[in-house]
Design a protein around this motif. Structure first.
Motif, PDB file in Angstrom:
ATOM      1  N   TRP A  63       0.822  -1.219   0.000  1.00  0.00           N
ATOM      2  CA  TRP A  63       0.000   0.000   0.000  1.00  0.00           C
ATOM      3  C   TRP A  63       0.850   1.261   0.000  1.00  0.00           C
ATOM      4  CZ3 TRP A  63      -4.041  -2.703  -1.026  1.00  0.00           C
ATOM      5  CH2 TRP A  63      -4.327  -3.878  -0.327  1.00  0.00           C
ATOM      6  N   ASP A  66       1.168   3.952  -2.786  1.00  0.00           N
ATOM      7  CA  ASP A  66       0.268   5.102  -2.948  1.00  0.00           C
ATOM      8  C   ASP A  66       0.951   6.429  -2.619  1.00  0.00           C
ATOM      9  OD1 ASP A  66      -1.736   3.451  -3.742  1.00  0.00           O
ATOM     10  OD2 ASP A  66      -3.043   3.751  -2.017  1.00  0.00           O
ATOM     11  N   PRO A  79      -7.498   6.277   8.507  1.00  0.00           N
ATOM     12  CA  PRO A  79      -8.598   5.343   8.788  1.00  0.00           C
ATOM     13  C   PRO A  79      -9.351   5.753  10.045  1.00  0.00           C
ATOM     14  CG  PRO A  79      -6.481   4.334   9.347  1.00  0.00           C
ATOM     15  CD  PRO A  79      -6.175   5.660   8.720  1.00  0.00           C
ATOM     16  N   VAL A  81     -12.107   3.704  11.116  1.00  0.00           N
ATOM     17  CA  VAL A  81     -12.511   2.460  11.775  1.00  0.00           C
ATOM     18  C   VAL A  81     -11.284   1.558  11.829  1.00  0.00           C
ATOM     19  CG1 VAL A  81     -14.954   2.535  11.211  1.00  0.00           C
ATOM     20  CG2 VAL A  81     -13.372   1.489   9.603  1.00  0.00           C
ATOM     21  N   GLY A  82     -11.278   0.639  12.761  1.00  0.00           N
ATOM     22  CA  GLY A  82     -10.110  -0.208  12.954  1.00  0.00           C
ATOM     23  C   GLY A  82      -8.960   0.593  13.527  1.00  0.00           C
ATOM     24  N   GLY A  94     -17.637   4.464  10.545  1.00  0.00           N
ATOM     25  CA  GLY A  94     -17.986   3.892   9.248  1.00  0.00           C
ATOM     26  C   GLY A  94     -18.926   4.752   8.430  1.00  0.00           C
ATOM     27  N   GLU A  99     -14.160   9.506   7.267  1.00  0.00           N
ATOM     28  CA  GLU A  99     -12.756   9.333   6.952  1.00  0.00           C
ATOM     29  C   GLU A  99     -12.197  10.589   6.294  1.00  0.00           C
ATOM     30  OE1 GLU A  99     -11.794   5.041   6.396  1.00  0.00           O
ATOM     31  OE2 GLU A  99     -11.166   5.824   4.476  1.00  0.00           O
TER      32      GLU A  99
ATOM     33  N   VAL B  78      -7.429 -10.064   3.727  1.00  0.00           N
ATOM     34  CA  VAL B  78      -7.049  -8.667   3.547  1.00  0.00           C
ATOM     35  C   VAL B  78      -8.132  -7.806   4.194  1.00  0.00           C
ATOM     36  CG1 VAL B  78      -6.528  -6.861   1.870  1.00  0.00           C
ATOM     37  CG2 VAL B  78      -6.060  -9.245   1.299  1.00  0.00           C
ATOM     38  N   PRO B  79      -7.788  -6.910   5.121  1.00  0.00           N
ATOM     39  CA  PRO B  79      -8.831  -6.057   5.701  1.00  0.00           C
ATOM     40  C   PRO B  79      -9.380  -5.088   4.662  1.00  0.00           C
ATOM     41  CG  PRO B  79      -6.671  -5.363   6.477  1.00  0.00           C
ATOM     42  CD  PRO B  79      -6.447  -6.601   5.642  1.00  0.00           C
ATOM     43  N   VAL B  81     -11.968  -2.800   5.697  1.00  0.00           N
ATOM     44  CA  VAL B  81     -12.273  -1.556   6.423  1.00  0.00           C
ATOM     45  C   VAL B  81     -11.049  -1.216   7.265  1.00  0.00           C
ATOM     46  CG1 VAL B  81     -14.770  -1.781   6.473  1.00  0.00           C
ATOM     47  CG2 VAL B  81     -13.416  -2.837   8.280  1.00  0.00           C
ATOM     48  N   GLY B  82     -10.903   0.042   7.608  1.00  0.00           N
ATOM     49  CA  GLY B  82      -9.723   0.470   8.353  1.00  0.00           C
ATOM     50  C   GLY B  82      -8.507   0.403   7.460  1.00  0.00           C
ATOM     51  N   ASN B  83      -8.725   0.348   6.162  1.00  0.00           N
ATOM     52  CA  ASN B  83      -7.631   0.234   5.200  1.00  0.00           C
ATOM     53  C   ASN B  83      -7.963   1.087   3.981  1.00  0.00           C
ATOM     54  OD1 ASN B  83      -5.632  -0.535   3.448  1.00  0.00           O
ATOM     55  ND2 ASN B  83      -6.143  -2.709   3.418  1.00  0.00           N
ATOM     56  N   PRO B  84      -7.860   2.423   4.137  1.00  0.00           N
ATOM     57  CA  PRO B  84      -8.260   3.313   3.054  1.00  0.00           C
ATOM     58  C   PRO B  84      -7.514   3.031   1.758  1.00  0.00           C
ATOM     59  CG  PRO B  84      -7.787   4.572   5.060  1.00  0.00           C
ATOM     60  CD  PRO B  84      -7.345   3.155   5.306  1.00  0.00           C
ATOM     61  N   SER B  85      -6.362   2.359   1.845  1.00  0.00           N
ATOM     62  CA  SER B  85      -5.592   2.080   0.629  1.00  0.00           C
ATOM     63  C   SER B  85      -6.345   1.144  -0.313  1.00  0.00           C
ATOM     64  CB  SER B  85      -4.246   1.444   0.977  1.00  0.00           C
ATOM     65  OG  SER B  85      -3.552   2.240   1.910  1.00  0.00           O
ATOM     66  N   MET B  86      -7.337   0.435   0.224  1.00  0.00           N
ATOM     67  CA  MET B  86      -8.118  -0.459  -0.619  1.00  0.00           C
ATOM     68  C   MET B  86      -9.011   0.323  -1.573  1.00  0.00           C
ATOM     69  SD  MET B  86      -7.560  -3.680  -0.196  1.00  0.00           S
ATOM     70  CE  MET B  86      -9.039  -4.484  -0.852  1.00  0.00           C
ATOM     71  N   HIS B  87      -9.194   1.618  -1.287  1.00  0.00           N
ATOM     72  CA  HIS B  87     -10.068   2.468  -2.101  1.00  0.00           C
ATOM     73  C   HIS B  87     -11.485   1.894  -2.188  1.00  0.00           C
ATOM     74  CE1 HIS B  87      -6.390   4.559  -2.927  1.00  0.00           C
ATOM     75  NE2 HIS B  87      -5.861   3.500  -3.468  1.00  0.00           N
ATOM     76  N   THR B  90     -15.810   2.890   3.198  1.00  0.00           N
ATOM     77  CA  THR B  90     -15.864   2.192   4.476  1.00  0.00           C
ATOM     78  C   THR B  90     -17.172   1.430   4.656  1.00  0.00           C
ATOM     79  OG1 THR B  90     -14.434   3.872   5.398  1.00  0.00           O
ATOM     80  CG2 THR B  90     -15.614   2.505   6.965  1.00  0.00           C
ATOM     81  N   MET B  91     -18.316   2.048   4.263  1.00  0.00           N
ATOM     82  CA  MET B  91     -19.602   1.383   4.438  1.00  0.00           C
ATOM     83  C   MET B  91     -19.652   0.073   3.638  1.00  0.00           C
ATOM     84  SD  MET B  91     -21.509   3.111   6.520  1.00  0.00           S
ATOM     85  CE  MET B  91     -23.303   2.934   6.256  1.00  0.00           C
ATOM     86  N   GLY B  93     -17.026  -1.625   2.590  1.00  0.00           N
ATOM     87  CA  GLY B  93     -15.980  -2.532   3.078  1.00  0.00           C
ATOM     88  C   GLY B  93     -16.489  -3.446   4.168  1.00  0.00           C
TER      89      GLY B  93
ATOM     90  N   GLY C  82     -11.316  -4.145  10.712  1.00  0.00           N
ATOM     91  CA  GLY C  82     -10.035  -3.866  10.073  1.00  0.00           C
ATOM     92  C   GLY C  82      -8.960  -4.759  10.652  1.00  0.00           C
ATOM     93  N   PRO C  84      -8.799  -8.702  10.585  1.00  0.00           N
ATOM     94  CA  PRO C  84      -9.369 -10.029  10.299  1.00  0.00           C
ATOM     95  C   PRO C  84      -8.826 -11.110  11.239  1.00  0.00           C
ATOM     96  CG  PRO C  84      -8.591  -8.990   8.262  1.00  0.00           C
ATOM     97  CD  PRO C  84      -8.116  -8.138   9.414  1.00  0.00           C
TER      98      PRO C  84
END
Lengths: 174, 174, 174
Positions: A63, A66, A79, A81-82, A94, A99, B78-79, B81-87, B90-91, B93, C82, C84
């Motif tokens: 990540w 980015d 983030p 959450v988490g 959430g 965020e 892979v998380p 939520v709590g992982n903004p890099s996932m793009h 959050t809702m 996720g 976030g 798992p």
């Protein structure tokens, strides 16, 4: 809290201070996270290293890519959450917009403290002679090309190449 | 982006390259996370180290125990939520299935890049002579016994034992 | 699983053990996370270091400040979303109370293993001669003053000061 300013008593029994230790010569930082709050520590440590005359090498992977990608560098998020440290209840964290709000707050706070934004930090690091590398495997995984990266990135290299670049360096993983 | 292939101008003013630095001899990696995206960096770094003739010691603690536990090694996630890099918003996720979907996508992507799955990575590391240890305290905390672990784990040791094993090593925490 | 107690076969081909390696003299730990599960690893590693006669320096920055802040040290939480590794479905992890429940469970588990709570760990570290520093920038960012910190904190310092304190130390980032 007097102990913050006065020497604490245990310092007399602790090992001798830094006088006879070899100074750090080179720090290599593996940046694997793409959140705003985990982008800054690596960039700030690298900058502090350069200001102390310490060589700095950064390796962006997973990540962390980015941070040096043109399309994402200005959109890094905190983030909500988490991340119990935010002290935001998980259900609220959430909600749409939370965020973005937290990220805006952090950015404003950094600005107040005269800390440049992430893109500027990368430019400053480049000017200071820090070397920045992207991880080839992460590039492949996220289907990015060299054209997607900031111009300050020196090269796309493998993990094995990174070990060569980090020879003799203190390596930390963020 | 010419700077990616050509030497950048600041390399001339940066400290000398790696010629006269002592090569890294030993890397010790503390693996504390049990997510798929944070399991790979430690395993890949250890593998790159062994391929470069660098000794590698891994110490699995806290959530990292999942990487070397028979019941969990094939189910790392892979998380989302709590992982903004996932793009991923959050809702979304947090919706059931999203985490599984993201994990499946990452696994497929790793497969396409010919990167073995986590269980195979542990086997390859073992074959290459890397040493893998489980943290006794984490074992107690999660109520696991040696029978729960992958056969490639050398021993269950304490944090103090780990410092012995990591003597002279470059230590990183993931 | 006999390989856990017997020497594994590959140890004969692996590089020589620790005999001729220089022992670690000093570990410096950057604590950047404020969750309960990421507070313990740094404190436990520092404690194991002191018990092995290794000098230990801790630098608390970003969310890690919560570990040494009077108002937060007893309220550190385990993230349930976030994360798992918790094996809690993401939707349930976000329900009110889940995070508190997971944190209580972890605290009870640590207590059963005779591991002191975080506040006590900080006191023990201080008694053992570990040095603990707060990051000035993080203090400014979170608008905290020295009065907000635990009395065991030696000083508030900059990242550059930290590099001085960490000279010759093995540095890890948590």
């Amino acid at each position: 809290m007097a102990t913050l300013t006065e020497p604490t008593t245990h310092t007399t029994t602790a090992p001798a201070a830094t006088e006879d230790r070899p100074p750090m010569e080179h720090i290599s930082i593996i940046c694997s996270k793409g959140t705003l709050d985990m982008a800054y520590p690596g960039l700030i440590l690298a900058n502090a290293a350069r200001m102390s005359g310490i060589e700095a090498t950064l390796f962006f992977t997973f990540w962390g890519l980015d941070i040096i990608t043109e399309n994402t560098v200005d959109k890094l998020h905190v983030p909500t959450v988490g991340n119990p440290s935010m002290h935001i209840p998980t259900m609220l964290g959430g909600l749409p917009g939370m965020e973005g709000m937290a990220s805006t707050m952090m950015k404003k706070q950094m600005e107040k403290l005269d800390i440049p934004d992430v893109r500027e930090m990368v430019e400053i690091l480049d000017d200071s002679g820090a070397e920045m590398y992207a991880c080839r495997m992460a590039m492949d995984m996220f289907k990015r090309t060299e054209e997607d990266l900031l111009p300050q990135v020196t090269e796309v290299i493998s993990a094995m190449d990174f070990f060569d670049k980090a020879e003799g360096a203190q390596t930390i993983f963020i």
